[in-house]
Design a protein around this motif. Structure first.
Motif, PDB file in Angstrom:
ATOM      1  N   ILE A 140     -12.855   9.643  -3.395  1.00 10.16           N
ATOM      2  CA  ILE A 140     -12.727  10.585  -2.285  1.00 10.16           C
ATOM      3  C   ILE A 140     -11.641  11.604  -2.618  1.00 10.16           C
ATOM      4  N   SER A 141     -11.970  12.869  -2.569  1.00 11.43           N
ATOM      5  CA  SER A 141     -10.995  13.931  -2.789  1.00 11.43           C
ATOM      6  C   SER A 141     -10.109  14.069  -1.563  1.00 11.43           C
ATOM      7  N   LEU A 142      -8.785  13.890  -1.758  1.00 12.37           N
ATOM      8  CA  LEU A 142      -7.848  13.924  -0.636  1.00 12.37           C
ATOM      9  C   LEU A 142      -6.616  14.738  -1.007  1.00 12.37           C
ATOM     10  N   THR A 143      -5.890  15.161   0.011  1.00 16.41           N
ATOM     11  CA  THR A 143      -4.677  15.950  -0.176  1.00 16.41           C
ATOM     12  C   THR A 143      -3.453  15.091   0.098  1.00 16.41           C
ATOM     13  N   VAL A 144      -2.503  15.120  -0.821  1.00 18.52           N
ATOM     14  CA  VAL A 144      -1.277  14.333  -0.680  1.00 18.52           C
ATOM     15  C   VAL A 144      -0.400  14.948   0.410  1.00 18.52           C
ATOM     16  N   VAL A 145       0.045  14.106   1.347  1.00 18.49           N
ATOM     17  CA  VAL A 145       0.947  14.550   2.405  1.00 18.49           C
ATOM     18  C   VAL A 145       2.393  14.327   1.991  1.00 18.49           C
ATOM     19  N   ASP A 146       2.675  13.160   1.436  1.00 20.34           N
ATOM     20  CA  ASP A 146       4.026  12.841   0.999  1.00 20.34           C
ATOM     21  C   ASP A 146       3.945  11.888  -0.185  1.00 20.34           C
ATOM     22  N   VAL A 147       4.983  11.862  -1.012  1.00 22.47           N
ATOM     23  CA  VAL A 147       4.981  11.008  -2.189  1.00 22.47           C
ATOM     24  C   VAL A 147       6.400  10.553  -2.492  1.00 22.47           C
ATOM     25  N   THR A 148       6.545   9.278  -2.905  1.00 21.11           N
ATOM     26  CA  THR A 148       7.809   8.726  -3.374  1.00 21.11           C
ATOM     27  C   THR A 148       7.587   8.233  -4.801  1.00 21.11           C
ATOM     28  N   ASP A 149       8.547   7.478  -5.324  1.00 23.19           N
ATOM     29  CA  ASP A 149       8.408   6.969  -6.695  1.00 23.19           C
ATOM     30  C   ASP A 149       7.260   5.981  -6.839  1.00 23.19           C
ATOM     31  N   ASP A 150       6.909   5.279  -5.757  1.00 20.79           N
ATOM     32  CA  ASP A 150       5.859   4.269  -5.881  1.00 20.79           C
ATOM     33  C   ASP A 150       4.890   4.220  -4.698  1.00 20.79           C
ATOM     34  N   THR A 151       4.928   5.225  -3.825  1.00 19.77           N
ATOM     35  CA  THR A 151       3.965   5.297  -2.719  1.00 19.77           C
ATOM     36  C   THR A 151       3.559   6.746  -2.491  1.00 19.77           C
ATOM     37  N   PHE A 152       2.454   6.920  -1.787  1.00 21.40           N
ATOM     38  CA  PHE A 152       2.067   8.250  -1.316  1.00 21.40           C
ATOM     39  C   PHE A 152       1.217   8.085  -0.070  1.00 21.40           C
ATOM     40  N   SER A 153       1.093   9.150   0.691  1.00 21.84           N
ATOM     41  CA  SER A 153       0.288   9.097   1.903  1.00 21.84           C
ATOM     42  C   SER A 153      -0.673  10.279   1.953  1.00 21.84           C
ATOM     43  N   VAL A 154      -1.767  10.075   2.659  1.00 14.98           N
ATOM     44  CA  VAL A 154      -2.767  11.113   2.874  1.00 14.98           C
ATOM     45  C   VAL A 154      -3.172  11.072   4.340  1.00 14.98           C
ATOM     46  N   ALA A 155      -3.734  12.180   4.819  1.00 13.70           N
ATOM     47  CA  ALA A 155      -4.251  12.235   6.184  1.00 13.70           C
ATOM     48  C   ALA A 155      -5.768  12.106   6.127  1.00 13.70           C
ATOM     49  N   LEU A 156      -6.313  11.148   6.869  1.00 15.94           N
ATOM     50  CA  LEU A 156      -7.755  10.915   6.866  1.00 15.94           C
ATOM     51  C   LEU A 156      -8.354  11.326   8.206  1.00 15.94           C
ATOM     52  N   ILE A 157      -9.350  12.198   8.172  1.00 22.53           N
ATOM     53  CA  ILE A 157     -10.025  12.605   9.396  1.00 22.53           C
ATOM     54  C   ILE A 157     -11.030  11.521   9.794  1.00 22.53           C
ATOM     55  N   PRO A 158     -11.436  11.474  11.058  1.00 25.95           N
ATOM     56  CA  PRO A 158     -12.389  10.447  11.508  1.00 25.95           C
ATOM     57  C   PRO A 158     -13.671  10.398  10.696  1.00 25.95           C
TER      58      PRO A 158
END
Length: 205
Positions: A140-158
């Motif tokens: 799934i192509s997604l956009t990174v919202v935030d990133v650390t050294d060992d984690t990242f988050s994305v926003a998922l639409i319904p």
């Protein structure tokens, strides 16, 4: 080449162990409708080659290299998978350039009420992620919202949660990660120049 826009939520109907490989049979009426021997289909983000088809299933062989680098080594009959056919020339590039070459496996951590989904990622891959940059998770192509050294988050639409495996993920589930290939090329090209620059600075000292 793929776009990371999942076309269909398929189902694994058979898993056969082969010498140094596994053979998967996948139900996916949409993606198999025009598939033929030798075509490429991404299964949870892994580019695989069709070896057989029926009216609503296709069969692929997954070699050890792909098994070791992806979550397909733990795939079971009945599992749901994201499916995408290779991009046709001239079609819209709705996501980003996706090769179907998984770089590593991450872990689904949590999905909060604000719509953010967090993943753990190997530190060796996090350096390729930037805020507002692209990442592929299970195809799934997604956009990174935030990133650390060992984690990242994305926003998922319904819609993404409903039409892909993301809506079924639980904390601790393994996911396939493909970072943006452009970031890897930039690193490869820049490394010798950065090393030479560092060496010249040390000589000046």
């Amino acid at each position: 080449m793929f776009t990371g826009i999942v076309e269909e939520l398929g189902e694994i109907v058979a898993v056969e162990q082969l010498p140094n490989a596994a053979r998967l049979t996948v139900r996916g009426p949409l993606v198999v409708s025009d598939a033929k021997h030798g075509d490429s289909i991404a299964v949870n983000g892994v580019c695989l080659t069709v070896v057989e088809t029926t009216e609503d299933t296709f069969t692929v062989d997954v070699v050890d290299e792909s098994l070791q680098r992806s979550s397909l080594d733990k795939i079971h009959e009945g599992d749901r998978v994201n499916l995408e056919r290779a991009m046709a020339a001239g079609q819209r590039l709705g996501g980003h350039i996706v090769q179907g070459h998984v770089d590593g496996v991450g872990l689904f951590l949590e999905h909060n009420d604000g719509g953010l989904t967090k993943f753990a990622i190997p530190a060796s891959l996090s350096r390729y992620l930037v805020r507002k940059g692209s990442v592929t998770i299970d195809g799934i192509s997604l956009t990174v919202v935030d990133v650390t050294d060992d984690t990242f988050s994305v926003a998922l639409i319904p819609t993404t949660l409903e039409l892909t495996t993301m809506g079924r993920r639980q904390p601790g589930d393994r996911v396939n990660i493909e970072v943006d290939v452009l970031a890897k090329y930039v690193e490869r090209l820049a490394t010798p120049h950065l090393a030479a620059l560092k060496a010249s600075h040390e000589e000046v000292r």
